[in-house]
Motif scaffolding. Structure first.
Motif, short mmCIF file in Angstrom:
data_model
loop_
_atom_site.label_atom_id
_atom_site.label_comp_id
_atom_site.label_asym_id
_atom_site.label_seq_id
_atom_site.Cartn_x
_atom_site.Cartn_y
_atom_site.Cartn_z
N ILE A 146 0.86 -1.08 -0.11
CA ILE A 146 0.01 -0.12 0.01
C ILE A 146 1.06 1.13 -0.03
O ILE A 146 1.61 1.54 0.91
CB ILE A 146 -0.95 0.01 1.17
CG1 ILE A 146 -1.75 -1.30 1.07
CG2 ILE A 146 -1.68 1.31 1.20
CD1 ILE A 146 -2.84 -1.38 2.34
N PRO A 147 0.80 2.06 -1.14
CA PRO A 147 1.40 3.22 -1.24
C PRO A 147 1.35 4.26 0.27
O PRO A 147 0.19 4.39 0.70
CB PRO A 147 1.33 3.96 -2.50
CG PRO A 147 0.68 2.92 -3.05
CD PRO A 147 0.01 2.21 -2.17
N ARG A 148 2.27 5.00 0.60
CA ARG A 148 2.19 6.07 1.63
C ARG A 148 2.71 7.40 1.12
O ARG A 148 3.57 8.00 1.70
CB ARG A 148 2.95 5.49 2.92
CG ARG A 148 2.46 4.26 3.42
CD ARG A 148 3.31 3.54 4.42
NE ARG A 148 3.01 2.26 5.01
CZ ARG A 148 3.82 1.76 5.66
NH1 ARG A 148 5.12 2.04 6.30
NH2 ARG A 148 3.61 0.48 6.13
N PRO A 149 1.98 7.99 0.22
CA PRO A 149 2.63 9.20 -0.20
C PRO A 149 2.37 10.27 0.79
O PRO A 149 1.40 10.09 1.72
CB PRO A 149 1.73 9.65 -1.45
CG PRO A 149 0.30 8.73 -1.29
CD PRO A 149 0.85 7.58 -0.49
N ALA A 150 3.35 11.21 0.86
CA ALA A 150 3.39 12.40 1.98
C ALA A 150 2.06 13.24 1.72
O ALA A 150 1.64 13.32 0.67
CB ALA A 150 4.74 12.99 1.72
N PHE A 151 1.64 13.83 2.75
CA PHE A 151 0.63 14.67 2.53
C PHE A 151 0.81 15.74 3.71
O PHE A 151 1.07 15.36 4.90
CB PHE A 151 -0.91 13.97 2.75
CG PHE A 151 -1.29 13.45 4.05
CD1 PHE A 151 -1.86 13.99 5.13
CD2 PHE A 151 -0.52 12.19 4.33
CE1 PHE A 151 -1.97 13.31 6.22
CE2 PHE A 151 -0.83 11.41 5.71
CZ PHE A 151 -1.58 12.15 6.45
N LEU A 152 0.46 16.83 3.38
CA LEU A 152 0.57 18.05 4.47
C LEU A 152 2.03 18.06 5.15
O LEU A 152 1.97 18.40 6.25
CB LEU A 152 -0.34 18.05 5.43
CG LEU A 152 -2.12 18.22 5.06
CD1 LEU A 152 -2.78 18.09 5.91
CD2 LEU A 152 -2.24 19.36 4.30
N GLY A 153 2.90 17.62 4.46
CA GLY A 153 4.22 17.39 5.19
C GLY A 153 4.47 16.34 6.09
O GLY A 153 5.66 16.19 6.59
#
Length: 333
Positions: A146-153
């Motif tokens: 499961i990808p875990r892309p960054a969000f809101l830093g």
């Protein structure tokens, strides 16, 4: 109510601080992983206790929503079109809708019939997961991670950040359930649990109330599944198997169903038992069964419930002794 809410916020802030400081004081990855398991399974048990302890509805199929959250979130993230927060919201909404459809059928039944129809729906969902291999991966689970892309830093690919994120979500969910537990809605559910006929006579729409808490409990279980999917970077058919619901019931039995945090205590005890028992013996199921039997037959309630009743009995004894001492002092004087 306002003073109790402020007290709950203070306790939640202290609990969050403790959860965030523990990995700093003890930086071993094993401790962090153990705490994430306690958080995910504790949230699952807490959500089930909204039905069992608060409303008197014993569900044998609650893990269906745990699996629904995990698979929905994982599939949305694998599509590459969703951020983590958006995928979480969509997974929660989808599970809430699933719980609404299933609950509309289940809450019309009582006692053992309710319990077994929830189990039937869970096994139906489990069979779908096993047979819809192109989407779910069958018994191999979601393949590819499961990808875990960054969000809101926030970068969840970092183990420490992921742990902190799980801890914050866990505390927020506990606060939501605590507000439900202490609200007029919660006390109405207690009345339904104790005497549904009287509640109906007083004008309470019993079916609507049961359906509302059923959907809320399913949504919270879905959040537990999302956290577990993030942590293990996958979702597996075991999440929807009946044994997962059984473990949630064991946690409630170990910790207690009348004390709010009892299921979390039960989750901690169960995970501790599983961790240490599996080190020393392969027969962990036998040992776990003996421990549960000892608690059920010895304490006749969960650990937290027993501790609460014991403290209440001691307080009552001290107050009675103080009242008896006052007339004696007056007589002497």
């Amino acid at each position: 109510m306002r003073r109790e809410s402020l007290r709950d916020l203070f306790i939640a802030a202290v609990a969050l601080a403790v959860l965030l400081v523990l990995p700093v004081l003890f930086p071993q990855p094993a401790l962090r992983d153990f705490l994430v398991y306690v958080i995910a399974y504790g949230l699952l048990a807490m959500s089930l206790n909204l039905l069992v302890g608060l409303t008197g509805l014993v569900s044998f199929g609650h893990a269906a929503y745990f699996a629904s959250g995990a698979y929905s979130f994982g599939l949305l993230m694998q599509s590459g079109h969703f951020s983590v927060p958006m995928a979480m919201l969509c997974a929660l909404a989808g599970t809430a809708l699933l719980a609404l459809v299933i609950g509309a059928i289940c809450v019309r039944l009582k006692e053992i019939y309710f319990s077994f129809i929830t189990l039937a729906f869970q096994m139906f969902i489990h069979s779908i997961i096993l047979t819809w291999v192109d989407v779910t991966g069958g018994d191999q689970g979601l393949r590819g991670g499961i990808p875990r892309p960054a969000f809101l830093g926030i970068d969840l690919s970092q183990a420490g950040t992921l742990y902190a994120f799980c801890a914050v979500v866990f505390i927020v969910c506990l606060l939501i359930m605590r507000q439900v537990w202490q609200s007029p809605f919660g006390y109405t559910l207690r009345m339904i649990r104790d005497n549904p006929a009287r509640a109906n006579f007083l004008g309470v729409n019993v079916l609507r109330m049961k359906l509302g808490i059923f959907v809320l409990a399913g949504t919270m279980a879905s959040m537990a599944g999302i956290l577990m999917a993030l942590f293990v970077s996958g979702a597996y058919a075991e999440f929807a198997f009946w044994t997962m619901s059984g473990e949630a019931i064991f946690m409630i039995m170990l910790g207690g169903m009348q004390v709010f945090l009892g299921p979390v205590i039960g989750a901690f005890l169960l995970q501790t038992l599983n961790h240490y028992v599996t080190i020393y013996t392969e027969h962990h199921g036998l040992v776990l069964g003996l421990v549960i039997l000892a608690i059920v037959l010895g304490l006749r309630r969960g650990v937290a419930d027993y501790a609460r009743d014991w403290l209440a009995a001691r307080r009552t004894t001290r107050e009675a002794a103080a009242l008896e001492a006052k007339p004696a002092k007056k007589a002497v004087s």
